[in-house]
Motif scaffolding. Structure first.
Motif, short mmCIF file in Angstrom:
data_model
loop_
_atom_site.label_atom_id
_atom_site.label_comp_id
_atom_site.label_asym_id
_atom_site.label_seq_id
_atom_site.Cartn_x
_atom_site.Cartn_y
_atom_site.Cartn_z
N LEU A 145 0.82 -1.20 0.00
CA LEU A 145 0.00 0.00 0.00
C LEU A 145 0.86 1.26 0.00
N ALA A 146 1.99 1.23 0.69
CA ALA A 146 2.90 2.38 0.69
C ALA A 146 3.37 2.67 -0.73
N LYS A 147 3.69 1.62 -1.48
CA LYS A 147 4.16 1.80 -2.86
C LYS A 147 3.00 2.27 -3.76
N VAL A 148 1.80 1.78 -3.50
CA VAL A 148 0.62 2.22 -4.26
C VAL A 148 0.39 3.72 -4.02
N VAL A 149 0.52 4.15 -2.78
CA VAL A 149 0.36 5.58 -2.45
C VAL A 149 1.41 6.40 -3.21
N ASP A 150 2.65 5.89 -3.24
CA ASP A 150 3.70 6.58 -4.01
C ASP A 150 3.31 6.70 -5.48
N TYR A 151 2.75 5.62 -6.03
CA TYR A 151 2.36 5.63 -7.44
C TYR A 151 1.20 6.60 -7.69
N LEU A 152 0.22 6.64 -6.80
CA LEU A 152 -0.90 7.56 -6.97
C LEU A 152 -0.40 9.01 -7.00
N GLN A 153 0.56 9.32 -6.11
CA GLN A 153 1.13 10.66 -6.08
C GLN A 153 1.93 10.93 -7.36
N TYR A 154 2.71 9.95 -7.79
CA TYR A 154 3.49 10.07 -9.03
C TYR A 154 2.56 10.29 -10.22
N ASN A 155 1.50 9.50 -10.29
CA ASN A 155 0.55 9.59 -11.39
C ASN A 155 -0.08 10.97 -11.45
N LEU A 156 -0.51 11.49 -10.31
CA LEU A 156 -1.12 12.82 -10.28
C LEU A 156 -0.12 13.88 -10.71
N GLN A 157 1.12 13.76 -10.25
CA GLN A 157 2.13 14.76 -10.56
C GLN A 157 2.47 14.81 -12.05
N TYR A 158 2.54 13.65 -12.69
CA TYR A 158 2.99 13.61 -14.08
C TYR A 158 1.88 13.32 -15.08
N LYS A 159 0.64 13.31 -14.64
CA LYS A 159 -0.49 12.95 -15.50
C LYS A 159 -0.58 13.80 -16.76
N PHE A 160 -0.39 15.09 -16.63
CA PHE A 160 -0.57 15.99 -17.76
C PHE A 160 0.75 16.45 -18.37
N ALA A 161 1.85 15.82 -17.95
CA ALA A 161 3.15 16.23 -18.48
C ALA A 161 3.27 15.81 -19.95
N ASN A 162 3.83 16.69 -20.73
CA ASN A 162 4.07 16.40 -22.14
C ASN A 162 5.39 15.66 -22.25
N LYS A 163 5.36 14.43 -22.74
CA LYS A 163 6.57 13.60 -22.81
C LYS A 163 7.67 14.23 -23.66
N ASP A 164 7.31 15.07 -24.63
CA ASP A 164 8.31 15.70 -25.48
C ASP A 164 9.00 16.87 -24.78
N GLN A 165 8.32 17.48 -23.83
CA GLN A 165 8.86 18.69 -23.20
C GLN A 165 9.42 18.46 -21.81
N GLU A 166 9.02 17.43 -21.16
CA GLU A 166 9.44 17.24 -19.77
C GLU A 166 10.01 15.83 -19.60
N ASP A 167 11.09 15.75 -18.87
CA ASP A 167 11.71 14.46 -18.60
C ASP A 167 10.99 13.82 -17.42
N ILE A 168 10.18 12.82 -17.68
CA ILE A 168 9.41 12.15 -16.64
C ILE A 168 10.24 11.00 -16.09
N PRO A 169 10.52 11.01 -14.79
CA PRO A 169 11.31 9.91 -14.22
C PRO A 169 10.51 8.61 -14.25
N GLU A 170 11.24 7.52 -14.36
CA GLU A 170 10.59 6.21 -14.36
C GLU A 170 10.14 5.88 -12.95
N PHE A 171 8.98 5.26 -12.82
CA PHE A 171 8.49 4.84 -11.52
C PHE A 171 9.12 3.49 -11.20
N GLU A 172 9.88 3.44 -10.14
CA GLU A 172 10.61 2.23 -9.77
C GLU A 172 9.68 1.22 -9.09
N ILE A 173 9.73 -0.02 -9.58
CA ILE A 173 8.94 -1.11 -8.99
C ILE A 173 9.90 -2.20 -8.54
#
Length: 103
Positions: free
Chosen positions: A58-86
């Protein structure tokens, strides 16, 4: 403190009773949690018990939910989106939790 924007929070509770308090905005990333929090369920109170998910997962799921919200609208061409580590050892449990929460 007057004038401050206080965001509503949600408490997610794992099968081993670990609690994670997150903003409702982060919780709403999951369609499953959204239905629980907006529908006529007891979880509408802001406390969601997830008996099928252990605390470390659940701790990792919470991290992913926060990651998803933060990068949801990021343009892949303009912003370097870090990989989510699993972590490999957690992959199966995370897959099951992601399937349940529809993320």
């Amino acid at each position: 403190m007057e004038g401050e924007d206080v965001k509503p929070t949600v408490t997610l509770v794992s099968s081993d009773n670990m609690e994670y308090s997150i903003s409702k905005e982060v919780a709403m990333v999951s369609p499953t949690l959204r239905v629980m929090l907006e529908g006529p369920f007891k979880e509408k109170s802001g406390r969601v018990e997830l008996p099928g998910i252990e605390g470390n997962v659940l701790a990792k799921v919470v991290d992913y939910l926060q990651y998803n919200l933060q990068y949801k609208f990021a343009n892949k061409d303009q912003e370097d989106i870090p990989e989510f580590e699993i972590p490999t050892e957690m992959a199966l449990e995370l897959l099951l939790a992601a399937d349940y929460l529809n993320v």
